[in-house]
Enzyme design. Structure first.
Site, mmCIF file in Angstrom:
data_model
loop_
_atom_site.group_PDB
_atom_site.id
_atom_site.type_symbol
_atom_site.label_atom_id
_atom_site.label_comp_id
_atom_site.label_asym_id
_atom_site.label_seq_id
_atom_site.Cartn_x
_atom_site.Cartn_y
_atom_site.Cartn_z
ATOM 1 N N CYS A 39 0.840 -1.195 0.000
ATOM 2 C CA CYS A 39 0.000 0.000 0.000
ATOM 3 C C CYS A 39 0.875 1.244 0.000
ATOM 4 O O CYS A 39 1.699 1.413 0.895
ATOM 5 C CB CYS A 39 -0.906 -0.005 1.218
ATOM 6 N N SER A 40 0.709 2.087 -0.969
ATOM 7 C CA SER A 40 1.456 3.345 -1.155
ATOM 8 C C SER A 40 2.934 3.160 -0.825
ATOM 9 O O SER A 40 3.646 2.501 -1.548
ATOM 10 C CB SER A 40 0.815 4.491 -0.377
ATOM 11 N N ASP A 41 3.402 3.696 0.312
ATOM 12 C CA ASP A 41 4.823 3.578 0.624
ATOM 13 C C ASP A 41 5.183 2.285 1.350
ATOM 14 O O ASP A 41 6.342 1.995 1.574
ATOM 15 C CB ASP A 41 5.312 4.784 1.426
ATOM 16 N N GLY A 42 4.175 1.512 1.743
ATOM 17 C CA GLY A 42 4.417 0.214 2.358
ATOM 18 C C GLY A 42 4.630 0.238 3.859
ATOM 19 O O GLY A 42 4.757 -0.799 4.486
ATOM 20 N N TRP A 43 4.661 1.425 4.462
ATOM 21 C CA TRP A 43 4.966 1.519 5.885
ATOM 22 C C TRP A 43 3.759 1.337 6.793
ATOM 23 O O TRP A 43 3.880 0.868 7.903
ATOM 24 C CB TRP A 43 5.588 2.875 6.213
ATOM 25 N N ASP A 44 2.608 1.778 6.373
ATOM 26 C CA ASP A 44 1.480 1.874 7.298
ATOM 27 C C ASP A 44 0.347 0.901 6.988
ATOM 28 O O ASP A 44 0.036 0.036 7.796
ATOM 29 C CB ASP A 44 0.932 3.307 7.313
ATOM 30 N N LYS A 81 7.450 2.855 11.832
ATOM 31 C CA LYS A 81 7.992 4.097 12.378
ATOM 32 C C LYS A 81 7.237 4.525 13.636
ATOM 33 O O LYS A 81 6.511 5.516 13.638
ATOM 34 C CB LYS A 81 7.912 5.196 11.333
ATOM 35 N N ARG A 85 5.208 7.969 14.096
ATOM 36 C CA ARG A 85 3.752 7.798 14.111
ATOM 37 C C ARG A 85 3.140 8.071 15.485
ATOM 38 O O ARG A 85 2.047 8.601 15.583
ATOM 39 C CB ARG A 85 3.355 6.393 13.645
#
Length: 150
Positions: A39-44, A81, A85
């Site tokens: 999803c998008s940047d993969g972080w969240d 993060k 976050r």
């Protein structure tokens, strides 16, 4: 209070997250297909959906031990993060980085727990304690933005 909650779109996000996890788990379990979640940047959103799908697919992750392994592998070791976050960083470069991603995921787990309490080894009190320790900064577990920083 309800209109204030609605304006945050919190429940809408939980619904979308749970639907995505059901879609992923259905593709794996019923259709026998491999899936790639990014999803998008993969972080969240990625760990939210993948970790929820794992809970749906494997009863091990609904045990105390399994849930701990899941949080460690899909959140801590994955490099979530937490510092940015949760707002734990001393020098915050961008206030927009703060977002309750892990808390949203725990709420989604809570929704599953409320619907299927007999399928979980842990209870609501355990999730509340986890939220408290995520933001308390008493332990280093949820500090920093990477395993190295922790």
């Amino acid at each position: 209070w309800l209109s204030a909650l609605e304006s945050t779109k919190w429940l809408q996000h939980l619904s979308v997250m749970l639907k995505a996890a059901v879609l992923v788990s259905g593709a794996v379990d019923r259709e026998g297909r491999p899936v790639l979640v990014h999803c998008s940047d993969g972080w969240d959103r990625t760990p939210q959906i993948v970790a929820l799908a794992k809970i749906l697919l494997d009863p091990y992750y609904r045990t105390m031990e399994g849930f701990q392994v899941l949080v460690e592998s899909d959140w801590l070791d994955f490099g979530h993060k937490f510092g940015d976050r949760c707002g734990h960083q001393e020098k915050v470069e961008d206030q927009n980085e703060q977002c309750p991603v892990f808390l949203q995921w725990l709420d989604a787990v809570h929704q599953l727990l409320k619907q299927f309490p007999c399928l979980f080894e842990f209870n609501e009190a355990f999730l509340v304690k986890l939220v408290q320790h995520t933001y308390s900064c008493l332990y280093g577990t949820f500090l920093g933005n990477s395993p190295c920083e922790r």
